[in-house]
Write an enzyme that holds these catalytic residues in place. Structure first.
Site, PDB file in Angstrom:
ATOM      1  N   LEU A   1       5.389   7.360  -6.882  1.00 43.22           N
ATOM      2  CA  LEU A   1       4.724   8.267  -5.960  1.00 43.22           C
ATOM      3  C   LEU A   1       5.133   7.971  -4.530  1.00 43.22           C
ATOM      4  O   LEU A   1       5.693   6.943  -4.220  1.00 43.22           O
ATOM      5  CB  LEU A   1       3.208   8.104  -6.085  1.00 43.22           C
ATOM      6  CG  LEU A   1       2.608   8.517  -7.418  1.00 43.22           C
ATOM      7  CD1 LEU A   1       1.143   8.229  -7.393  1.00 43.22           C
ATOM      8  CD2 LEU A   1       2.831   9.976  -7.663  1.00 43.22           C
ATOM      9  N   ASP A   2       4.758   8.881  -3.650  1.00 44.09           N
ATOM     10  CA  ASP A   2       5.058   8.766  -2.235  1.00 44.09           C
ATOM     11  C   ASP A   2       3.913   8.027  -1.546  1.00 44.09           C
ATOM     12  O   ASP A   2       2.837   7.867  -2.109  1.00 44.09           O
ATOM     13  CB  ASP A   2       5.174  10.192  -1.693  1.00 44.09           C
ATOM     14  CG  ASP A   2       6.023  10.222  -0.469  1.00 44.09           C
ATOM     15  OD1 ASP A   2       6.113  11.293   0.133  1.00 44.09           O
ATOM     16  OD2 ASP A   2       6.567   9.152  -0.127  1.00 44.09           O
ATOM     17  N   SER A   3       4.140   7.619  -0.287  1.00 45.77           N
ATOM     18  CA  SER A   3       3.042   6.978   0.426  1.00 45.77           C
ATOM     19  C   SER A   3       1.940   7.980   0.729  1.00 45.77           C
ATOM     20  O   SER A   3       0.741   7.632   0.762  1.00 45.77           O
ATOM     21  CB  SER A   3       3.547   6.339   1.716  1.00 45.77           C
ATOM     22  OG  SER A   3       4.163   7.312   2.527  1.00 45.77           O
TER      23      SER A   3
ATOM     24  N   ASN B   1      -0.129   8.204  -2.208  1.00 45.03           N
ATOM     25  CA  ASN B   1      -1.027   7.059  -2.215  1.00 45.03           C
ATOM     26  C   ASN B   1      -2.309   7.370  -1.457  1.00 45.03           C
ATOM     27  O   ASN B   1      -3.422   7.102  -1.922  1.00 45.03           O
ATOM     28  CB  ASN B   1      -0.298   5.891  -1.542  1.00 45.03           C
ATOM     29  CG  ASN B   1      -0.862   4.571  -1.964  1.00 45.03           C
ATOM     30  OD1 ASN B   1      -1.908   4.511  -2.590  1.00 45.03           O
ATOM     31  ND2 ASN B   1      -0.181   3.514  -1.606  1.00 45.03           N
TER      32      ASN B   1
END
Lengths: 123, 117
Positions: free
Chosen positions: A78-80, A83
């Site tokens: 996943l991407d930040s 997150n």
């Protein structure tokens, strides 16, 4: 009378096996705490179940890969920003208010479960 | 200078990424405050995410700084006047409603009993 005594001597009821399974930590005294208002902390299994449900229902996540040890960015890809979205979803699920600095550090399921379990107001 | 991956460059980029994450978090909460109905919130959240994703590949530090400042200004402009805060958190309705009484204070329940009883 002697027959009854002999029969009773040979009958043994399996009472002990219920508490020997160890499913409850305090088999005799747990019923005494059921109506206390101090007993409403979440159990670890409940926290783990709810956290995993939230992570699994995230649309970009493959539900079969989610385990309690999974890292959001390394294992799930996943991407930040994803997150951040997951942390917000966890806040909504448990009715918590996590400060910005703390929320930034929550990177994996482990940290999330620990934080929520140790939070006094987790609902 | 900004092309080489020196420690200072990485440190600045990391600080910028943290600012971006905190900004995205606050903007998302703000979006939820404004758009209470869930279907509207999903639409607005997608739009917000598009805006962040469009600038994802910028590499120049100064441009990123300017964009972050512009984003924070937009966020400050659109902040909701009455945001939803969880009741027991600072700013919520239940915050310090029942504070812990100071230690050392005790109520003596003697029900008016006198010494000569």
């Amino acid at each position: 009378m002697a027959l009854r005594a002999a029969v009773l001597r040979h009958i043994r009821l399996p009472v002990q096996t219920l508490t020997a399974t160890g499913s409850r930590p305090q088999p005799q005294w747990s019923f005494l705490r059921l109506f206390s208002s101090h007993d409403d902390h979440l159990t670890k299994e409940e926290v783990i179940d709810r956290v995993l449900d939230v992570v699994k229902s995230f649309p970009k996540v493959d539900p079969s890969k989610v385990t309690p040890d999974v890292h959001f960015q390394k294992d799930l890809g996943l991407d930040s920003l994803d997150n951040v979205e997951i942390v917000m979803a966890l806040e909504e699920e448990f009715k918590l208010e996590i400060p910005d600095k703390e929320a930034d550090k929550i990177d994996s399921c482990n940290l999330a479960i620990e934080y929520i379990y140790n939070h006094p107001m987790a609902g | 200078m900004s092309g080489a991956t020196t420690a200072a460059y990485l440190a600045r980029r990391a600080a910028q990424k943290e600012r971006v994450r905190i900004l995205y978090r606050r903007a998302l909460k703000d979006t939820l405050n404004w758009a209470v109905h869930r279907h509207l919130f999903y639409q607005d959240a997608s739009d917000l995410r598009e805006k962040f994703e469009a600038n994802k590949h910028v590499e120049d530090l100064d441009t990123i700084d300017k964009m972050i400042v512009a984003g924070e200004a937009t966020y400050n402009k659109w902040r909701h006047p009455d945001p939803y805060i969880v009741p027991w958190a600072p700013g919520g309705s239940k915050f310090t409603r029942n504070p812990v009484p100071p230690s050392g204070i005790e109520i003596v329940y003697d029900y008016g009993r006198e010494e000569n009883d």
